[in-house]
Write a protein that holds these residues in place. Structure first.
Motif, mmCIF file in Angstrom:
data_model
loop_
_atom_site.group_PDB
_atom_site.id
_atom_site.type_symbol
_atom_site.label_atom_id
_atom_site.label_comp_id
_atom_site.label_asym_id
_atom_site.label_seq_id
_atom_site.Cartn_x
_atom_site.Cartn_y
_atom_site.Cartn_z
ATOM 1 N N THR A 45 0.831 -1.208 0.000
ATOM 2 C CA THR A 45 0.000 0.000 0.000
ATOM 3 C C THR A 45 0.863 1.254 0.000
ATOM 4 O O THR A 45 0.540 2.237 -0.663
ATOM 5 N N SER A 46 1.982 1.217 0.731
ATOM 6 C CA SER A 46 2.875 2.369 0.736
ATOM 7 C C SER A 46 3.447 2.616 -0.648
ATOM 8 O O SER A 46 3.595 3.760 -1.081
ATOM 9 N N LEU A 49 0.852 4.246 -2.516
ATOM 10 C CA LEU A 49 0.720 5.636 -2.083
ATOM 11 C C LEU A 49 1.769 6.498 -2.785
ATOM 12 O O LEU A 49 1.468 7.569 -3.302
ATOM 13 N N SER A 52 0.952 6.984 -6.343
ATOM 14 C CA SER A 52 -0.189 7.861 -6.594
ATOM 15 C C SER A 52 0.222 9.318 -6.776
ATOM 16 O O SER A 52 -0.583 10.141 -7.188
ATOM 17 N N MET A 315 5.054 10.308 4.189
ATOM 18 C CA MET A 315 4.654 8.986 3.692
ATOM 19 C C MET A 315 5.533 7.903 4.291
ATOM 20 O O MET A 315 5.049 6.859 4.714
ATOM 21 N N ALA B 286 -4.086 9.956 -3.750
ATOM 22 C CA ALA B 286 -3.437 9.235 -2.649
ATOM 23 C C ALA B 286 -4.449 8.697 -1.642
ATOM 24 O O ALA B 286 -4.126 7.854 -0.821
ATOM 25 N N SER B 289 -5.011 4.781 -0.930
ATOM 26 C CA SER B 289 -3.864 4.127 -0.291
ATOM 27 C C SER B 289 -3.740 4.565 1.158
ATOM 28 O O SER B 289 -3.467 3.755 2.044
ATOM 29 N N LEU B 290 -3.946 5.856 1.407
ATOM 30 C CA LEU B 290 -3.830 6.373 2.772
ATOM 31 C C LEU B 290 -4.867 5.739 3.685
ATOM 32 O O LEU B 290 -4.567 5.343 4.807
#
Lengths: 450, 452
Positions: A45-46, A49, A52, A315, B286, B289-290
């Protein structure tokens, strides 16, 4: 009575003790396994992120090293263009997930039968037979990476994006689609119309002839950001009359206009390359700049990673925190198992003394303890694989439906890791807690007991 | 001998056993406390990500007929979560005249067609509190050549293009007139309220105008920047200075909806006629995902707490059951069941109090180490250099150009401490009860005979 038999008898007779150790081992290994799975999901997921942030780099013709010549009042720069071969070479590099470059043209809109279709009108000041039907068309490799879409000015709300493999396809605006009742899958035409050709000929272009190309509408976009100064724009400048197509279509359409064709053939002014992991951007860029077949005096590379730079430290903090939490869990789980096993073995001092007194070797007694725990652990570990899979999946779907059960997944490699490390911890725990007892003589042990 | 004394003696005599229980309790409570601390820190870190991605919206109140006044902007800036109100501006068109009433020349080459009726001497009029923040200067490559920018408090001033200056022989310090006519506004017998402005700066464009086929009045060369007071005077003399557009920056892009909802409760503005455009693409990209990361933490914490409870209960049960023999002896000696029960609880509580107290220290140390060694306590730098507030009245000029991130603090909060203590005690009492009830139901004789 041999050692394995003694172990087995102990495990079976002391049913409640066995059950307790089994449950504890099951819980701890399930916890650890779930923790590791969540850690994996966190890493994925990171990465998502970071991805993204839409980090890319732009390759551009370097006008600083271009030859400049004066033509009238204007400077004309002569510089190499970016060719298809160069793009392919760069796109091969690991970590580049896509790229986009575009060419513009102003073809006229027609229906499949070749009738001119008037585009969206905002003011009637441009009642010009040439401009009435014109659209602004972009030939694009990958419309999903087009800045109009990445900035959310346009949103694809039906169909799909154009990719490098597409030929004779188009994405049109919702407004245009509504006006002529065009649906995804329908065919339309873009043309160099008679009127347009006539005007060009008047201007002195001799080798140009009428042409039209049929395309399939594969997507329809919505305009989500209002255009300013609409009343001052030419009809084709309106977002509603923007059209996205592919390169093949452009080459076909402009085949009857050598001047336009030449421009297409020479290549691109600039190309954007998008990377999967922004953290890798600089290494990817240096790899790109080492491609020897490209003369890098003629091109510049610019990183577009402002968004990532701004949020990178926050992040990575999120990721580090979650990872740390799970490491704490794993370490503490291991500690708990060690403590419990010590407790377990300490309560068997008397038995150990008796066994030693009847002449069973220390080695065999140790082996017995190991075997007892091993029998229980095999079942506990095995069951934990399924238990953690269920927990991870169910909790994921209870807390938020966007995490599919597949996102938090118990992998076989994690399972093997837990089994291996778990076995090691069990062996160490038995070993360490047996040392003091083993050192004693049977008589000492028995006399020490209250 | 009362149960407390018995409990104390048992705990001190059986040092090894007590130590073991102490460690188990310490480790589990440390685990839970640390997880809670990290969870809160993760929330802050996620907030920081959102803050660094940023979010804002453009308020377009052009159709509200001048209702977006400085007073309203002040109220918007006061909404919790609003970082600042920026770049308040208006745009329209105006006719240019010299101070003696003669029409000024505008550039006509490069335009698609001849001048539209009423716009023969007109151009684009931009009104800004701070002209350097106008999109033309920030994005479209306008550069000031001479003089200075329009700033807060300026009245009756203008910035003009160098070509326009040359064409009409205007220089910094000269004055000219901004006017309107009935044809432009499509109003018959329009009585204009002309405004005299002083040229305080001359600019040029460093980039070619992208839209080549323009009408004359949208050409860069014919654009004039003025202050909001003059703009208001020109269009509606005597009115409170107003704006058509403003940028509202929020701290947390996730709160855009709630800020806008609260803004719409401000009275005196026809919110139905105004329009809000979000600028939160980075956050939207984002977001998923966050949120997933946040959910993963929640899952982990739930699993950890449940497992800890089960584990502790199991260990305590095991602990008490190991004392069946002793219980039987006590019962045969005539001790009350409650008394025996209390002894067990007291024994564990004696150890637990120490373990719980120490767990505060251990988890604080872990948390501090995580904070010091692991995390990057940086503020994200942005390219923004302007440090001025951009509405006439709203806000304070405090932005430093860096995104103000919330400080990342990993600490053990009193609430979590209380939670662990209460929950721990509850588990201890319940576990002892569950483990002793079956024993208590038996007769002492049964107990003693059931022991192998």
């Amino acid at each position: 009575m041999n050692t394995p038999k003694r172990s087995l008898l102990y495990v079976i007779r002391k049913r409640s003790r066995t059950l307790l150790l089994f449950v504890i081992l099951l819980i701890v290994s399930t916890l650890t396994l779930s923790g590791l799975s969540i850690m994996d999901a966190t890493k994925d997921t990171s990465a998502e992120l970071r991805e993204s942030t839409g980090t890319s780099f732009t390759m551009e013709r370097n006008l600083g090293t271009a030859t400049r010549s004066n033509s009238g009042n204007n400077f004309v720069y002569q510089q190499e263009f970016i060719t298809d071969e160069m793009i392919e070479e760069i796109a091969k590099i690991d970590g580049i997930k896509g790229y986009n470059a575009k060419k513009e043209g102003l073809p006229d809109l027609q229906d499949v039968n070749g009738n001119n279709l008037e585009t969206i009108v905002y003011t009637n000041w441009y009642d010009d037979p040439i401009l009435k039907y014109s659209t602004k068309a972009f030939a694009s490799f990958n419309t999903s990476y087009d800045s109009l879409f990445t900035s959310n000015k346009f949103e694809l709300n039906e169909g799909r994006h154009i990719t490098a493999e597409d030929e004779n396809t188009a994405i049109i605006s919702n407004d245009l689609a509504k006006k002529y009742n065009i649906k995804v899958g329908d065919k339309i035409k873009f043309a160099l119309t008679e009127e347009f050709v006539a005007v060009e000929k008047e201007k002195g272009t001799s080798d140009i002839s009428v042409n039209d190309v049929e395309v399939e509408v594969i997507g329809i976009f919505n305009i989500s950001s209002e255009q300013s100064d609409k009343q001052a724009l030419a009809q084709y400048e309106l977002y509603e009359n923007y059209v996205f197509t592919d390169i093949t279509f452009f080459k076909k359409l402009y085949s009857t206009w050598p001047l336009g064709m030449e421009e297409l053939k020479e290549g691109y002014e600039s190309v954007d390359f998008f990377v999967t992991d922004p953290a890798q951007l600089s290494s990817i860029m240096s790899e790109v700049s080492n491609i020897s077949s490209i003369n890098w005096d003629n091109f510049t590379l610019t990183a577009n990673d402002e968004v990532f730079q701004q949020s990178a430290s926050s992040m990575s903090n999120v990721e580090k925190l979650i990872t740390t939490m799970l490491i704490v869990v794993v370490v503490i789980s291991a500690t708990i198992v060690t403590l419990i096993l010590s407790m377990w073995l300490k309560s068997r001092v008397r038995e150990t003394g008796i066994l030693m007194a009847v002449g069973i070797s220390k080695y065999k007694i140790l082996l017995q303890h190991v075997l007892e725990v091993a029998v229980i652990a095999v079942f506990a570990f095995g069951l934990s694989y399924f238990a953690s899979g269920m927990i991870a999946g169910n909790l994921g779907s209870i807390l938020d439906s966007s995490i599919s059960a597949g996102n938090v997944m118990v992998t076989v490699s994690n399972f093997i890791l837990v089994c291996a490390v778990g076995t090691l911890i069990l062996l160490l725990a038995i070993g360490i807690s047996s040392i003091p007892v083993m050192r004693m003589k049977p008589r000492e042990i028995l006399s020490k007991m209250s | 001998m009362d149960f407390l004394k018995r409990a104390f003696l048992q705990t001190t005599r059986k040092k090894g056993k007590s130590l073991l229980l102490f460690f188990v309790l310490l480790v589990i409570s440390t685990l839970i406390l640390t997880c809670f601390a990290i969870r809160s820190a993760t929330d802050t870190a996620a907030l920081n990500v959102r803050e660094s991605l940023g979010g804002s919206f453009t308020l377009n109140a052009k159709r509200t007929d001048g209702q977006l006044t400085g007073h309203v902007l002040d109220q918007i800036a006061a909404i919790p979560g609003v970082e600042k109100v920026d770049n308040a501006r208006s745009e329209s068109y105006a006719e240019y005249k010299s101070t003696d009433g003669m029409s000024l020349e505008v550039k006509t080459e490069g335009a698609l067609m001849g001048a539209i009726d009423g716009f023969e001497h007109a151009g684009k009029l931009q009104s800004n509190v701070y002209s350097e923040k106008d999109e033309f200067f920030t994005d479209k490559g306008f550069e000031l050549l001479e003089g200075r920018h329009i700033t807060k408090g300026d009245e009756n001033v203008a910035l003009i293009h160098e070509d326009f200056a040359e064409l009409n022989g205007l220089a910094v310090g000269d004055t000219f007139i901004l006017d309107l006519n009935g044809q432009m506004l499509e109003i018959e017998n329009y009585e204009s309220t002309p405004v005299t402005v002083e040229v305080i700066g001359i600019y040029t464009n460093t980039e070619e105008q992208e839209v080549a086929e323009n009408v004359t009045y949208t050409l860069y060369e014919n654009t004039v920047f003025t202050d909001p007071t003059s703009f208001t005077q020109l269009f509606d003399a005597g009115r409170e200075t107003y704006y058509s557009y403003a940028e509202v920056l929020v701290n947390d892009p996730a709160k855009l909806d709630s800020v806008v909802a609260e803004m719409k409760t401000i009275e005196g503005v026809d919110w139905d006629a105004s329009n809000v455009t979000y600028h939160d693409t980075d956050y939207q990209n984002a977001k998923e995902s966050l949120e997933t990361l946040g959910n993963l933490v929640s899952i982990a914490v739930v699993i950890i707490i449940v497992v800890s409870i089960v584990l502790l209960a199991l260990i305590l049960t095991l602990w008490v059951r190991g004392r069946i023999h002793e219980t039987g002896v006590f019962m045969s000696m005539g001790f009350g069941k409650v008394n025996i029960f209390m002894q067990h609880v007291a024994e564990i509580m004696l150890v637990a109090i120490l373990a719980f107290a120490l767990s505060f220290a251990t988890s604080s140390i872990i948390a501090q180490n995580v904070g010091n060694t692991l995390l990057e306590q940086t503020t994200a730098q942005t390219e923004e250099t302007a440090d001025t507030d951009n509405t006439e009245t709203a806000g304070t000029p405090d932005s430093t150009g860096a995104v103000n991130l919330t400080e990342l603090n990993i600490s053990i909060s009193p609430i979590h401490l209380l939670f662990v203590y209460v929950l721990g005690t509850l588990i201890i009492v319940l576990s002892v009860a569950i483990a002793t009830i079956p024993i208590m139901k038996m007769k002492p004789k049964e107990i003693l005979s059931s022991i192998s």
